[in-house]
Enzyme design. Structure first.
Site, PDB file in Angstrom:
ATOM      1  N   ILE A 153       6.600   4.514 151.483  1.00 14.67           N
ATOM      2  CA  ILE A 153       6.264   5.697 150.679  1.00 14.67           C
ATOM      3  C   ILE A 153       5.792   6.836 151.594  1.00 14.67           C
ATOM      4  O   ILE A 153       6.138   8.008 151.386  1.00 14.67           O
ATOM      5  CB  ILE A 153       5.191   5.362 149.619  1.00 14.67           C
ATOM      6  CG1 ILE A 153       5.621   4.141 148.804  1.00 14.67           C
ATOM      7  CG2 ILE A 153       4.984   6.559 148.677  1.00 14.67           C
ATOM      8  CD1 ILE A 153       4.594   3.648 147.812  1.00 14.67           C
ATOM      9  N   LYS A 177      -7.483  -3.184 147.643  1.00 13.55           N
ATOM     10  CA  LYS A 177      -7.220  -1.793 147.226  1.00 13.55           C
ATOM     11  C   LYS A 177      -8.315  -1.319 146.269  1.00 13.55           C
ATOM     12  O   LYS A 177      -8.756  -0.171 146.320  1.00 13.55           O
ATOM     13  CB  LYS A 177      -5.839  -1.675 146.556  1.00 13.55           C
ATOM     14  CG  LYS A 177      -4.657  -1.929 147.456  1.00 13.55           C
ATOM     15  CD  LYS A 177      -4.486  -0.908 148.569  1.00 13.55           C
ATOM     16  CE  LYS A 177      -4.048   0.470 148.089  1.00 13.55           C
ATOM     17  NZ  LYS A 177      -3.816   1.395 149.230  1.00 13.55           N
ATOM     18  N   TYR A 223      -4.573  -8.662 147.899  1.00 20.21           N
ATOM     19  CA  TYR A 223      -4.089  -7.281 148.084  1.00 20.21           C
ATOM     20  C   TYR A 223      -4.762  -6.329 147.092  1.00 20.21           C
ATOM     21  O   TYR A 223      -5.382  -5.336 147.474  1.00 20.21           O
ATOM     22  CB  TYR A 223      -2.558  -7.213 147.922  1.00 20.21           C
ATOM     23  CG  TYR A 223      -2.038  -5.809 147.695  1.00 20.21           C
ATOM     24  CD1 TYR A 223      -2.118  -4.843 148.698  1.00 20.21           C
ATOM     25  CD2 TYR A 223      -1.485  -5.429 146.459  1.00 20.21           C
ATOM     26  CE1 TYR A 223      -1.647  -3.544 148.487  1.00 20.21           C
ATOM     27  CE2 TYR A 223      -1.018  -4.137 146.245  1.00 20.21           C
ATOM     28  CZ  TYR A 223      -1.103  -3.195 147.264  1.00 20.21           C
ATOM     29  OH  TYR A 223      -0.661  -1.916 147.047  1.00 20.21           O
ATOM     30  N   THR A 233      -3.096   1.894 143.802  1.00 16.37           N
ATOM     31  CA  THR A 233      -2.049   1.180 143.054  1.00 16.37           C
ATOM     32  C   THR A 233      -2.526   0.793 141.655  1.00 16.37           C
ATOM     33  O   THR A 233      -3.729   0.587 141.430  1.00 16.37           O
ATOM     34  CB  THR A 233      -1.653  -0.106 143.826  1.00 16.37           C
ATOM     35  OG1 THR A 233      -0.917  -0.969 142.968  1.00 16.37           O
ATOM     36  CG2 THR A 233      -2.878  -0.888 144.316  1.00 16.37           C
ATOM     37  N   ASP A 234      -1.562   0.655 140.741  1.00 16.71           N
ATOM     38  CA  ASP A 234      -1.910   0.196 139.390  1.00 16.71           C
ATOM     39  C   ASP A 234      -2.391  -1.258 139.401  1.00 16.71           C
ATOM     40  O   ASP A 234      -2.970  -1.731 138.426  1.00 16.71           O
ATOM     41  CB  ASP A 234      -0.717   0.355 138.429  1.00 16.71           C
ATOM     42  CG  ASP A 234       0.519  -0.435 138.832  1.00 16.71           C
ATOM     43  OD1 ASP A 234       0.533  -1.043 139.926  1.00 16.71           O
ATOM     44  OD2 ASP A 234       1.490  -0.451 138.043  1.00 16.71           O
ATOM     45  N   GLU A 235      -2.145  -1.959 140.535  1.00 17.77           N
ATOM     46  CA  GLU A 235      -2.537  -3.376 140.586  1.00 17.77           C
ATOM     47  C   GLU A 235      -4.049  -3.558 140.536  1.00 17.77           C
ATOM     48  O   GLU A 235      -4.532  -4.660 140.270  1.00 17.77           O
ATOM     49  CB  GLU A 235      -1.928  -4.058 141.819  1.00 17.77           C
ATOM     50  CG  GLU A 235      -0.412  -3.968 141.792  1.00 17.77           C
ATOM     51  CD  GLU A 235       0.321  -4.852 142.783  1.00 17.77           C
ATOM     52  OE1 GLU A 235      -0.207  -5.897 143.161  1.00 17.77           O
ATOM     53  OE2 GLU A 235       1.449  -4.481 143.147  1.00 17.77           O
TER      54      GLU A 235
HETATM   55  P1  NAD Z   1       4.473  -0.203 153.606  1.00 18.86           P
HETATM   56  O1  NAD Z   1       3.973  -1.587 153.846  1.00 18.86           O
HETATM   57  O2  NAD Z   1       5.930   0.055 153.500  1.00 18.86           O
HETATM   58  O3  NAD Z   1       3.910   0.773 154.754  1.00 18.86           O
HETATM   59  C1  NAD Z   1       2.608   0.717 155.234  1.00 18.86           C
HETATM   60  C2  NAD Z   1       2.533   1.538 156.518  1.00 18.86           C
HETATM   61  O4  NAD Z   1       1.167   1.527 156.956  1.00 18.86           O
HETATM   62  C3  NAD Z   1       3.389   0.992 157.667  1.00 18.86           C
HETATM   63  O5  NAD Z   1       4.050   2.039 158.325  1.00 18.86           O
HETATM   64  C4  NAD Z   1       2.363   0.341 158.575  1.00 18.86           C
HETATM   65  O6  NAD Z   1       2.758   0.360 159.954  1.00 18.86           O
HETATM   66  C5  NAD Z   1       1.144   1.214 158.339  1.00 18.86           C
HETATM   67  N1  NAD Z   1      -0.115   0.523 158.639  1.00 18.86           N
HETATM   68  C6  NAD Z   1      -0.485  -0.723 158.245  1.00 18.86           C
HETATM   69  N2  NAD Z   1      -1.707  -1.007 158.727  1.00 18.86           N
HETATM   70  C7  NAD Z   1      -2.117   0.083 159.422  1.00 18.86           C
HETATM   71  C8  NAD Z   1      -3.305   0.393 160.133  1.00 18.86           C
HETATM   72  N3  NAD Z   1      -4.309  -0.478 160.238  1.00 18.86           N
HETATM   73  N4  NAD Z   1      -3.404   1.613 160.711  1.00 18.86           N
HETATM   74  C9  NAD Z   1      -2.373   2.498 160.630  1.00 18.86           C
HETATM   75  N5  NAD Z   1      -1.230   2.250 159.992  1.00 18.86           N
HETATM   76  C10 NAD Z   1      -1.101   1.049 159.378  1.00 18.86           C
HETATM   77  O7  NAD Z   1       3.694   0.273 152.302  1.00 18.86           O
HETATM   78  P2  NAD Z   1       4.174   1.257 151.125  1.00 18.86           P
HETATM   79  O8  NAD Z   1       4.918   0.468 150.117  1.00 18.86           O
HETATM   80  O9  NAD Z   1       4.797   2.464 151.714  1.00 18.86           O
HETATM   81  O10 NAD Z   1       2.761   1.632 150.482  1.00 18.86           O
HETATM   82  C11 NAD Z   1       2.038   2.765 150.937  1.00 18.86           C
HETATM   83  C12 NAD Z   1       0.758   2.888 150.122  1.00 18.86           C
HETATM   84  O11 NAD Z   1       1.059   3.028 148.750  1.00 18.86           O
HETATM   85  C13 NAD Z   1      -0.154   1.669 150.242  1.00 18.86           C
HETATM   86  O12 NAD Z   1      -1.489   2.125 150.314  1.00 18.86           O
HETATM   87  C14 NAD Z   1       0.087   0.902 148.952  1.00 18.86           C
HETATM   88  O13 NAD Z   1      -1.064   0.174 148.579  1.00 18.86           O
HETATM   89  C15 NAD Z   1       0.381   2.046 147.992  1.00 18.86           C
HETATM   90  N6  NAD Z   1       1.257   1.718 146.843  1.00 18.86           N
HETATM   91  C16 NAD Z   1       2.468   1.132 147.036  1.00 18.86           C
HETATM   92  C17 NAD Z   1       3.296   0.895 145.944  1.00 18.86           C
HETATM   93  C18 NAD Z   1       4.672   0.294 146.119  1.00 18.86           C
HETATM   94  O14 NAD Z   1       5.363   0.046 145.114  1.00 18.86           O
HETATM   95  N7  NAD Z   1       5.166   0.074 147.326  1.00 18.86           N
HETATM   96  C19 NAD Z   1       2.876   1.250 144.654  1.00 18.86           C
HETATM   97  C20 NAD Z   1       1.612   1.845 144.487  1.00 18.86           C
HETATM   98  C21 NAD Z   1       0.824   2.082 145.596  1.00 18.86           C
HETATM   99  P1  TYD Z   2       7.041  -7.012 144.717  1.00 19.46           P
HETATM  100  O1  TYD Z   2       8.211  -6.157 145.069  1.00 19.46           O
HETATM  101  O2  TYD Z   2       6.487  -7.933 145.751  1.00 19.46           O
HETATM  102  O3  TYD Z   2       5.906  -6.012 144.165  1.00 19.46           O
HETATM  103  P2  TYD Z   2       4.503  -6.361 143.402  1.00 19.46           P
HETATM  104  O4  TYD Z   2       4.188  -7.785 143.567  1.00 19.46           O
HETATM  105  O5  TYD Z   2       3.551  -5.493 144.150  1.00 19.46           O
HETATM  106  O6  TYD Z   2       4.715  -5.952 141.993  1.00 19.46           O
HETATM  107  O7  TYD Z   2       7.411  -7.900 143.462  1.00 19.46           O
HETATM  108  C1  TYD Z   2       7.837  -7.309 142.249  1.00 19.46           C
HETATM  109  C2  TYD Z   2       8.031  -8.432 141.246  1.00 19.46           C
HETATM  110  O8  TYD Z   2       9.130  -9.250 141.668  1.00 19.46           O
HETATM  111  C3  TYD Z   2       6.851  -9.374 141.147  1.00 19.46           C
HETATM  112  O9  TYD Z   2       6.687  -9.765 139.787  1.00 19.46           O
HETATM  113  C4  TYD Z   2       7.228 -10.564 142.003  1.00 19.46           C
HETATM  114  C5  TYD Z   2       8.733 -10.616 141.847  1.00 19.46           C
HETATM  115  N1  TYD Z   2       9.487 -11.130 143.010  1.00 19.46           N
HETATM  116  C6  TYD Z   2      10.449 -12.138 142.831  1.00 19.46           C
HETATM  117  O10 TYD Z   2      10.688 -12.613 141.712  1.00 19.46           O
HETATM  118  N2  TYD Z   2      11.139 -12.578 143.926  1.00 19.46           N
HETATM  119  C7  TYD Z   2      10.907 -12.088 145.176  1.00 19.46           C
HETATM  120  O11 TYD Z   2      11.551 -12.558 146.144  1.00 19.46           O
HETATM  121  C8  TYD Z   2       9.930 -11.044 145.343  1.00 19.46           C
HETATM  122  C9  TYD Z   2       9.650 -10.461 146.687  1.00 19.46           C
HETATM  123  C10 TYD Z   2       9.256 -10.602 144.218  1.00 19.46           C
END
Ligand code: NAD
Ligand code: TYD
Length: 339
Positions: free
Chosen positions: A12, A157, A153, A125-127
Site C-alpha cells: 500500500i 495494530k 497482528y 486496519t479494520d482488524e
Molecule cells: P506490506 O507487508 O506489503 O508492506 C510493509 C512494508 O513495511 C514493507 O515494505 C516492509 O519492508 C516495511 N517494514 C516492515 N517493518 C519495517 C520496519 N521495522 N521499519 C521500516 N519498514 C518496515 O504491508 P501493506 O499490506 O502494504 O500494509 C501497509 C499498512 O497498511 C500496514 O500498516 C497494515 O497494517 C495496513 N493495512 C493493510 C491492509 C491490507 O489489506 N494489506 C488493510 C488495512 C491496513
Molecule cells: P489475507 O489475504 O491473509 O488477509 P487477512 O487475513 O488480513 O484478511 O486473507 C484473506 C482471507 O483469505 C482470510 O479469511 C484468510 C483467507 N486465506 C485463504 O483461505 N487461503 C490463503 O492461502 C490465504 C493467504 C488466505
C-alpha cells in the site's frame, strides 16, 4: 510540503508514493523502509527517477536512525505504513509484530513530537475491531465499535492505535488514524489471498482455501485507500479515527472462483486446507463518517478492480516470479505442506 512515508517499499505504501508524486508534483516525498521480506526496491524503480522522491533504508524502531532522519529532513507530515502485516506470520512469530508495529510507532511519534511534525497519520486496519458474525449482515464496524482483537497482528495494530490516541491526548501530538478493510491491487505481496491465488492459478498450482472458505472480507482497490489517506492528512480532523471501506463484502471462495473464471482455469485447483487459528469470520466497514465529513467515496468497483489487478499480475510476471522463487518459497512450503 515534505512527507515521510514509512513502509513505502511495500504494497500500500508504494501505491501511496505513486499517488502522491502524481497528485502533488510540488511535494517532496521521503520513504523510510527496512526492506524486510515484504519490501521491494524494484517496486519503487519509477519513483526513484523523480527528483522529488528519496529512499532511505532504515528501521522505524531504530531510534537513532529515525531521529537523525527527522533532524535532517524537517518533515511536515508523517504517514506510517511500515508494519509486519501478515496474520499467518504473526501466528508463527508474534515478537517482530510487537517490535515493529508498536515500538516502531512509538519511535516515530517521539520524533514527530520532538521535531514539531504538523500531522502524524497512522495507517491502521479494520482488524482491530475483531470480527462480525456471518449471519448478522446488518452489522458493520463503525469508529465507535469496541476494539476486540483476534490475532497477534491485529492486537499489535490495536496497541499502536491506542498509543497514537494517547500521544494526542497526553502530548497534544496532531494525529489521525485510518482503519481500512482488505486492499487488493498492484504490488500486493503474493502471500496474501488475492495475489497468491492469481500466481498459483497461473502456475496451475493448488489454490489453498482455509476452512470452509465462507469467511467474508470487505475488499477495497488500493488506489481508493490511498486517495482516502490523502484526504485525511489534508482535511481530516486531528484526534479522529476514520474507517475506510467500500461495502464490497465477498466470501473467500467467491473471490477464488472469480479469479479462476477470469483466468480460464479449472475449479479443480481449489483445495480446502486446515483453517487459520482464531480465523476472523467477517469484516465489514461502515464508511459513513469519511463520506459525510470528507466527501470520500471509492471509485473502483470490484469487477473493474479485480480485472485491473489480474492484468497487472499478467503484465508484471518478473516482479512476482522473483518473489515466489526466493526465500518466500521456504515460507510457503512450511505453511502449506502437510495440510
Ligand atoms: P506490506 O507487508 O506489503 O508492506 C510493509 C512494508 O513495511 C514493507 O515494505 C516492509 O519492508 C516495511 N517494514 C516492515 N517493518 C519495517 C520496519 N521495522 N521499519 C521500516 N519498514 C518496515 O504491508 P501493506 O499490506 O502494504 O500494509 C501497509 C499498512 O497498511 C500496514 O500498516 C497494515 O497494517 C495496513 N493495512 C493493510 C491492509 C491490507 O489489506 N494489506 C488493510 C488495512 C491496513
Ligand atoms: P489475507 O489475504 O491473509 O488477509 P487477512 O487475513 O488480513 O484478511 O486473507 C484473506 C482471507 O483469505 C482470510 O479469511 C484468510 C483467507 N486465506 C485463504 O483461505 N487461503 C490463503 O492461502 C490465504 C493467504 C488466505
Amino acid at each position: 510540503m515534505k512527507i515521510l512515508v514509512t513502509g513505502g517499499a511495500g504494497f500500500i505504501g508504494s501505491n501511496f508514493v505513486y499517488l502522491m508524486l502524481d497528485k502533488h508534483p510540488d511535494y517532496k516525498i521521503v520513504c523510510l523502509d527496512a526492506l524486510t521480506y515484504a519490501g521491494n526496491l524494484e517496486t519503487l524503480e519509477e519513483a526513484m527517477k523523480n527528483p522529488n522522491f528519496t529512499f532511505v533504508k532504515g528501521d522505524i524502531a531504530d531510534r537513532e536512525c529515525v531521529f537523525d532522519l527527522f533532524e535532517k529532513e524537517n518533515f511536515d507530515i508523517v504517514v506510517n505504513f511500515a508494519a509486519e502485516s501478515h496474520v499467518d506470520r504473526s501466528i508463527e512469530t508474534p515478537e517482530i509484530f510487537l517490535k515493529t508495529n508498536i515500538m516502531g510507532t512509538q519511535v516515530l511519534m517521539d520524533a514527530s513530537k520532538k521535531y514539531g511534525v504538523k500531522r502524524y497519520h497512522q495507517v491502521s486496519t479494520d482488524e482491530v475491531y475483531g470480527d462480525l458474525p456471518l449471519e448478522r449482515t446488518d452489522l458493520f464496524f463503525t469508529e465507535e465499535t469496541p476494539i476486540h482483537t483476534s490475532s497477534p497482528y491485529s492486537a499489535s495494530k490495536a496497541a499502536a492505535d491506542l498509543l497514537v490516541l494517547a500521544y494526542h491526548r497526553t502530548y497534544g501530538l496532531p494525529v489521525t488514524i485510518s482503519r481500512c478493510s482488505n486492499n487488493y491491487g498492484p504490488y500486493h505481496f503474493p502471500e496474501k489471498l488475492i495475489p497468491l491465488m492469481i500466481a498459483n492459478a497461473l502456475n496451475d498450482k493448488n489454490l489453498p482455501v482455509y476452512g470452509d472458505g465462507l469467511n467474508v472480507r470487505d475488499w477495497l482497490y488500493v488506489e481508493d485507500h490511498c486517495s482516502a489517506i490523502d484526504l485525511i492528512i489534508h482535511d481530516g480532523k486531528v484526534g479522529e479515527v476514520y474507517n475506510i471501506g467500500g461495502h464490497n463484502e465477498k466470501t473467500n471462495i467467491d473471490v477464488v472462483r472469480i479469479i479462476i473464471k477470469q483466468l480460464g482455469k479449472s475449479e479443480d485447483l481449489i483445495t480446502y486446507v486446515k483453517d487459520r487459528a482464531g480465523h476472523d469470520r467477517r469484516y465489514a466497514i461502515d464508511p459513513a463518517k469519511i463520506h459525510a465529513q470528507l466527501g470520500w467515496l471509492p471509485s473502483t468497483d470490484f469487477e473493474t478492480g479485480i480485472k485491473k489487478t489480474i492484468n497487472w499480475y499478467l503484465d508484471n510476471k518478473p516482479w512476482w516470479e522473483k518473489i515466489i522463487s526466493g526465500e518466500y518459497q521456504q515460507y510457503y512450503d512450511r505453511m502449506y505442506t502437510n495440510n
